[in-house]
Scaffold this motif. Structure first.
Motif, PDB file in Angstrom:
ATOM      1  N   ILE A 126     -14.834  10.538   2.583  1.00 27.82           N
ATOM      2  CA  ILE A 126     -15.503   9.490   2.997  1.00 27.82           C
ATOM      3  C   ILE A 126     -17.083  10.191   3.486  1.00 27.82           C
ATOM      4  N   GLU A 127     -17.025  11.548   3.712  1.00 23.54           N
ATOM      5  CA  GLU A 127     -18.429  11.876   3.430  1.00 23.54           C
ATOM      6  C   GLU A 127     -19.222  11.523   1.993  1.00 23.54           C
ATOM      7  N   VAL A 148     -19.859   8.627   1.415  1.00 23.32           N
ATOM      8  CA  VAL A 148     -21.612   8.210   1.883  1.00 23.32           C
ATOM      9  C   VAL A 148     -22.016   8.491   0.615  1.00 23.32           C
ATOM     10  N   ASP A 149     -22.062   9.597   0.332  1.00 25.61           N
ATOM     11  CA  ASP A 149     -22.631  10.928  -0.299  1.00 25.61           C
ATOM     12  C   ASP A 149     -22.626   9.830  -2.222  1.00 25.61           C
ATOM     13  N   GLU A 200     -15.611  20.569  11.464  1.00 21.05           N
ATOM     14  CA  GLU A 200     -16.527  21.637  10.087  1.00 21.05           C
ATOM     15  C   GLU A 200     -16.706  22.648  10.881  1.00 21.05           C
ATOM     16  N   ARG A 237     -26.935  20.377   8.765  1.00 26.36           N
ATOM     17  CA  ARG A 237     -26.631  19.445   8.554  1.00 26.36           C
ATOM     18  C   ARG A 237     -25.391  18.399   9.154  1.00 26.36           C
ATOM     19  N   ILE A 293     -12.744  21.317  -0.318  1.00 25.38           N
ATOM     20  CA  ILE A 293     -11.399  20.207   1.244  1.00 25.38           C
ATOM     21  C   ILE A 293     -10.569  19.450   0.974  1.00 25.38           C
ATOM     22  N   ARG A 313     -17.825  10.131  12.074  1.00 25.09           N
ATOM     23  CA  ARG A 313     -18.762  11.395  11.398  1.00 25.09           C
ATOM     24  C   ARG A 313     -18.960  12.151  12.100  1.00 25.09           C
ATOM     25  N   PHE A 370     -13.295   6.050  12.621  1.00 29.82           N
ATOM     26  CA  PHE A 370     -12.898   6.682  11.924  1.00 29.82           C
ATOM     27  C   PHE A 370     -14.706   7.339  12.607  1.00 29.82           C
ATOM     28  N   ARG A 417     -22.712  19.011  -2.964  1.00 21.92           N
ATOM     29  CA  ARG A 417     -21.732  18.805  -1.842  1.00 21.92           C
ATOM     30  C   ARG A 417     -20.882  17.979  -2.559  1.00 21.92           C
ATOM     31  N   ARG A 470     -17.603  20.576  -2.724  1.00 19.75           N
ATOM     32  CA  ARG A 470     -17.070  21.010  -1.504  1.00 19.75           C
ATOM     33  C   ARG A 470     -16.033  20.250  -0.862  1.00 19.75           C
ATOM     34  N   TYR A 471     -16.642  19.039  -1.053  1.00 23.96           N
ATOM     35  CA  TYR A 471     -15.710  18.254  -0.662  1.00 23.96           C
ATOM     36  C   TYR A 471     -14.482  18.060  -1.683  1.00 23.96           C
ATOM     37  N   ARG A 528     -25.909   7.260  -1.455  1.00 21.83           N
ATOM     38  CA  ARG A 528     -27.015   8.331  -2.236  1.00 21.83           C
ATOM     39  C   ARG A 528     -27.015   8.290  -2.800  1.00 21.83           C
TER      40      ARG A 528
END
Lengths: 259, 259
Positions: free
Chosen positions: A192-193, A196-197, B193, B215, A219, B186, B184, A212, A215-216, A200
């Motif tokens: 989900i993050e 969003v990114d 996290e 962040r 995970i 965030r 969901f 980022r 990193r995601y 952006r």
């Protein structure tokens, strides 16, 4: 601005698949839609599973051609609203449509694909909602893909410089999937993050976002379900595509400046 | 290693509050616990709401003094297991106890407080689980705080250099809260996290983690529920405390080296 309500009209349908679990307001209340007194079906945000904060849902709009987009439904100090950036299909549709559906899903493909494009017609279904003065037809995700589908009504619109703010209220909510007590998965939340990114990055090209994403990815690989991993590949591919487009645009700019 | 099963013993209790929603294996199968033939109650990971990947749950152990900790239950290639770092209370307890409960919750305080310390006794309750050959008593979060409580059994233990690996299986699962189709948030996921990063920071002192916390804080403030915002303050306070402890340790080291 108002949408034709289908009580007896061509848009009315067979037996409703949805039910109103909320209260029906007193007769005589004026609906903003057409100004005539009517009974309005309405539920509280809490009855629709919405609590203070931002709830990420798949918002489906478009009476003629359904469109899905991941949108945060904002509930703050008793006010429920959407903040839609100009130019998006959701914003264009809700300039003139008064009803839309918000769907809760844990399907990562739906989040990924609706984030950078539209879903195919096979993802949508049309349902009829009993809104207290007839049946209203509205598109939503298919019931099998959603855990909950809520019909929302737009109450008022306000324009800021960059976004359209729409005050909304939930009208009908249906829990379509009995998935209950599911544990939290960090892989799905990283996806989900990333969605969003991605949005952006398309606007800003900020390279911190790519860091980022790395990193995601870690995970999602460690914690995600198989479907989270697959959906993440779609996001990564799209991010690379945006990045390459930005690079080639830069090169074109440099060449044009040199010429 | 085996835990006393309370059928008729002092640990057996009144009418069970939990029920086994899974299958009961055929009579005559040997339980690893005490070697005698018995009927063993067992359900599939999917019946317990677990899917491939890592599911974040609050694991409750400790027959005498209940302890709660946020732990990722790993389900990979059909194998369900825990990876517990030596030194943690969960690891110490599960060296000798064969049963524990895994609780699903969306309460951010429980995640935050169990992450850096233990929960107070008021957070726990003792339940009796029908495991097919009597009732087993085990602590868990209170039913009102959990969406689902699952009783797990430890099957085998393996030691690596840094962690204890325990193969497990779910025995009984109870959905305790009918919260369904929740969207969901965030903010809640940023809090989880932050909990993961707090544990890492305590071990590594890596300053990149503090940047990430800034962040997460932004996401919790924008998107979180009021309770997510409050719980985040606890995490931030603890992170500052760890950071200050590290700094004062460093200064002591320098002074000792200079002396």
């Amino acid at each position: 601005m108002s949408q034709a309500i289908s009580s007896g009209s061509g848009r009315s349908g067979p037996a409703p698949e949805s039910s109103c679990s909320g209260s029906v307001s007193s007769p005589g209340k004026t609906d903003y839609g057409n100004g005539r007194p009517c009974r309005i079906c309405r539920i509280s945000p809490e009855e629709a599973g919405l609590y203070d904060g931002i709830s990420e849902m798949i918002v489906v709009t478009g009476e003629k051609k359904p469109n899905a987009a991941p949108i945060g439904i904002i509930y703050r100090n008793g006010r429920l609203f959407l903040r839609l950036f100009y130019g998006s299909a959701t914003c264009r549709n809700l300039e003139s449509e008064d009803y839309f559906t918000g769907c809760v899903t844990t399907d990562p493909f739906i989040f990924a694909e609706s984030c950078y494009g539209n879903l195919g017609p096979e993802y949508f279904e049309q349902n009829y909602y009993d809104i207290g003065r007839g049946l209203l037809q509205a598109p939503s995700l298919r019931s099998c893909d959603a855990d909950r589908i809520t019909l929302f009504r737009c109450l008022s619109r306000k324009r800021s410089e960059i976004a359209l703010l729409i005050d909304i209220e939930p009208v009908v909510t249906i829990v379509t999937n009995s998935r209950r007590g599911m544990p939290f998965n960090r892989g799905f939340s990283a996806l989900i993050e990333a969605c969003v990114d991605l949005t952006r990055f398309r606007l800003s090209g900020d390279h911190e976002i790519i860091q980022r994403l790395v990193r995601y990815q870690g995970i999602v690989r460690r914690c995600g379900r198989p479907e989270d991993k697959e959906a993440f590949l779609l996001i990564r591919r799209k991010m690379l595509e945006y990045s390459e487009n930005r690079e080639s645009e830069k090169k074109t700019d440099i060449r044009e400046n040199e010429a």
